[in-house]
Design an enzyme around this catalytic site. Structure first.
Site, PDB file in Angstrom:
ATOM      1  N   ASP A  39       0.827  -1.206   0.000  1.00 21.60           N
ATOM      2  CA  ASP A  39       0.000   0.000   0.000  1.00 21.60           C
ATOM      3  C   ASP A  39       0.864   1.260   0.000  1.00 21.60           C
ATOM      4  OD1 ASP A  39       1.009  -0.334   2.524  1.00 21.60           O
ATOM      5  OD2 ASP A  39      -0.828   0.220   3.577  1.00 21.60           O
ATOM      6  N   GLU A  40       2.034   1.175  -0.616  1.00 24.45           N
ATOM      7  CA  GLU A  40       2.938   2.313  -0.707  1.00 24.45           C
ATOM      8  C   GLU A  40       3.051   2.807  -2.154  1.00 24.45           C
ATOM      9  OE1 GLU A  40       6.026   1.772   3.027  1.00 24.45           O
ATOM     10  OE2 GLU A  40       6.630   1.044   1.048  1.00 24.45           O
TER      11      GLU A  40
END
Length: 226
Positions: A131-132
């Site tokens: 989720d980066e």
């Protein structure tokens, strides 16, 4: 024996042979052309897979590295500044846990689409993993301009997911600036990661610019922690 006599006696066989040879050559040409087309398509697909994220379609680490190297080279010549922004989503794990991985994937795709739409032409948004995400911002002139972009990004991410069950999405963003913070890609990523980690520890939904001592900027609600 004259050639005329040979042609008169074996004209049908000669014509049949020529037609067969022409048909064979035509078939070979068509097959070769199709193979070339398929080969070019495969190469394009491999290039796409090597440089773009399969889920979101964003540039991946390989393409980001290339663009960062190019951006720094251009900045050295022009004297411009480049910002590397590392984004970690706040609240993504509860969304994944409560709504399932399919919903989580859809959230990542929506965040990716909105981030692309919110950036200026010439900037890059890439998926770093999980989720980066990473933003590569070129050619900004003032820190205030960078702050405006970061606040817009925070709002964009918050608007990417709305649910009535208490789940919400925000982001922690660490920013590193060339040439003020670092002069090479490794140091830029290192400082951006440090700033992002501090933003996460402060509760998220904010960005921090790594500028010598860590300078924290205001969150969208107007709060600011020195």
């Amino acid at each position: 024996i004259s050639l005329t006599l040979i042609f008169q006696q074996y004209l049908a066989q000669i014509l049949s042979g020529l037609l067969l040879a022409f048909a064979a050559l035509s078939t070979l040409y068509i097959r070769t052309r199709r193979l070339n087309i398929d080969l070019k398509a495969s190469r394009r697909q491999l290039h796409e897979m090597a440089h773009h994220d399969a889920l979101t379609g964003l540039p991946n680490r390989n393409l980001l590295d290339d663009r960062l190297t190019l951006a720094l080279a251009q900045a050295r010549r022009s004297g411009n500044r480049v910002a590397l922004c590392l984004i970690d989503l706040d609240g993504f794990k509860p969304i994944n846990d409560h709504l399932g991985h399919k919903a989580g994937d859809e959230v990542l795709q929506e965040v990716a689409r909105r981030l692309e739409d919110s950036l200026r032409e010439g900037d890059t948004v890439a998926r770093w993993g999980g989720d980066e995400f990473v933003l590569l911002l070129n050619g900004f002139t003032e820190t205030g301009q960078l702050e405006d972009i970061m606040n817009r990004v925070l709002q964009t991410i918050a608007d990417s997911f709305r649910a009535g069950n208490g789940l919400k999405l925000s982001a922690s963003i660490g920013v590193s600036i060339y040439p003020g913070n670092a002069g090479d890609p490794f140091s830029l990523f290192k400082h951006a990661d440090e700033a992002m980690y501090r933003a996460k520890k402060r509760g998220g939904n904010r960005f921090i610019i790594h500028a010598g001592g860590m300078l924290e900027q205001a969150a969208p609600d107007g709060t600011q922690t020195p």
